[in-house]
Enzyme design. Structure first.
Site, PDB file in Angstrom:
ATOM      1  NE  ARG A  11     -13.770 -31.334 -40.135  1.00 14.62           N
ATOM      2  CZ  ARG A  11     -13.723 -32.413 -39.344  1.00 14.62           C
ATOM      3  NH1 ARG A  11     -12.708 -32.569 -38.491  1.00 14.62           N
ATOM      4  NH2 ARG A  11     -14.668 -33.328 -39.392  1.00 14.62           N
ATOM      5  NE  ARG A  70     -27.874  -3.732 -32.641  1.00 11.23           N
ATOM      6  CZ  ARG A  70     -28.678  -3.341 -31.653  1.00 11.23           C
ATOM      7  NH1 ARG A  70     -29.847  -3.907 -31.494  1.00 11.23           N
ATOM      8  NH2 ARG A  70     -28.305  -2.406 -30.802  1.00 11.23           N
ATOM      9  CG  ASN A 128     -18.377   6.629 -28.927  1.00 14.69           C
ATOM     10  OD1 ASN A 128     -17.438   7.382 -28.702  1.00 14.69           O
ATOM     11  ND2 ASN A 128     -18.585   5.528 -28.216  1.00 14.69           N
ATOM     12  CB  ALA A 130     -15.269  10.325 -28.428  1.00 18.18           C
ATOM     13  CB  CYS A 187     -27.541   0.800 -33.100  1.00 17.77           C
ATOM     14  SG  CYS A 187     -26.187   0.149 -34.069  1.00 17.77           S
ATOM     15  CB  CYS A 244      -2.067  11.644 -39.726  1.00 15.42           C
ATOM     16  SG  CYS A 244      -3.030  10.842 -38.429  1.00 15.42           S
ATOM     17  CB  CYS A 247       0.227   7.754 -37.560  1.00 17.46           C
ATOM     18  SG  CYS A 247      -0.433   8.018 -39.226  1.00 17.46           S
TER      19      CYS A 247
HETATM   20 ZN   LIG Z   1      -2.649   8.667 -39.090  1.00 20.01          ZN
END
Ligand SMILES: [Zn+2]
Length: 252
Positions: A11, A70, A128, A130, A187, A244, A247
């Site tokens: 499929r 869930r 989270n 971090a 959560c 940033c 990056c």
């Molecule tokens: Zn960036």
């Protein structure tokens, strides 16, 4: 592909956009899933059923009864097992041909760096900031596409961060700067509507498969947001932040 695979993936092969070529790309790909909870469950099941050849699942947590509302890769019989191992068994029951590597240590530091470097694509299914930032840094460093998802209460969001896609494509930290002290909403304390993680996780799985096969337009540089109570989707265009800390031009 052998006859069993031609049948199993028929499929997908019937889709002109995927075909045998796209299915071969899936079979030859190695994807890293970090977090095997609410988002990681549908991601693992869909990537496994769709025939991603090698899946590494990293999660240091164990299955708890409160997860079963869930986290659909787990079941009552696997309570107290590592989530990564439980998800591996869930995939094996559907598609035993998939090679699944489990990592039950916390994915951070050198381990995280090595895991990201070894994968073609990374899915952030954690909860989270971090960890999200650490994953983002490793993905920018190794120029790996990152499919990011988040879900809390009735709301969720999905985006693809791939700084190698273009000069304008942002990373996670361009949008959610590391310096910003964002309030953690998890959560465990806030609650989460069960199918929400399925919707967001399935969308992450779709983006990962599209990126591997080269199908359609990925969510690169777009943040897709869902308000579950009204079931309204909205989209925000994301741009690279030249300043940033991950990056930006001064940090590359
Ligand atoms: Zn960036």
């Amino acid at each position: 592909m052998n006859d069993d695979q031609l049948l199993r993936y028929s499929r997908h092969i019937l889709l002109d956009e995927v075909g045998i070529e796209g299915q071969e790309k899936l079979l030859n790909s190695h994807v890293l899933i970090i977090g095997a909870g609410g988002l990681g469950s549908p991601v693992a099941l869909y990537l496994g059923s769709a025939g991603v050849g090698h899946i590494t699942i990293a999660d240091h947590d164990r299955v708890d009864t409160t997860n079963l509302q869930r986290q659909i890769a787990h079941n009552l019989a696997r309570v107290n097992e590592f989530k990564a191992e439980s998800a591996r068994q869930a995939i094996a029951a559907i598609n035993p041909d998939v090679k699944v590597t489990t990592v039950t240590e916390r994915a951070e530091g050198e381990l995280l760096d090595r895991l990201v470097q070894g994968a073609d694509l990374v899915l952030d299914c954690t909860d989270n900031f971090a960890t999200r930032h650490a994953i983002n840094r490793a993905c920018v460093k190794h120029r790996k596409p990152l499919v990011s998802g988040a879900a809390i209460r009735f709301d969720g969001q999905v985006a693809v961060f791939d700084t190698s896609a273009s000069e304008q494509a942002p990373c996670y930290a361009c949008v959610f700067p590391e310096s910003e002290l964002l309030e953690e909403t998890r959560c465990a304390t806030m609650g989460v509507f069960a199918p929400l993680v399925g919707i967001i996780g399935s969308t992450q799985a779709a983006e990962a498969l599209k990126l591997i096969c080269g199908v359609g337009q990925p969510l690169t540089g777009r943040l897709l947001m869902l308000e579950g109570k009204s079931m309204e989707w909205s989209e925000m265009k994301l741009m690279r932040n030249t300043a940033c800390t991950v990056c930006g031009s001064a940090h590359r």
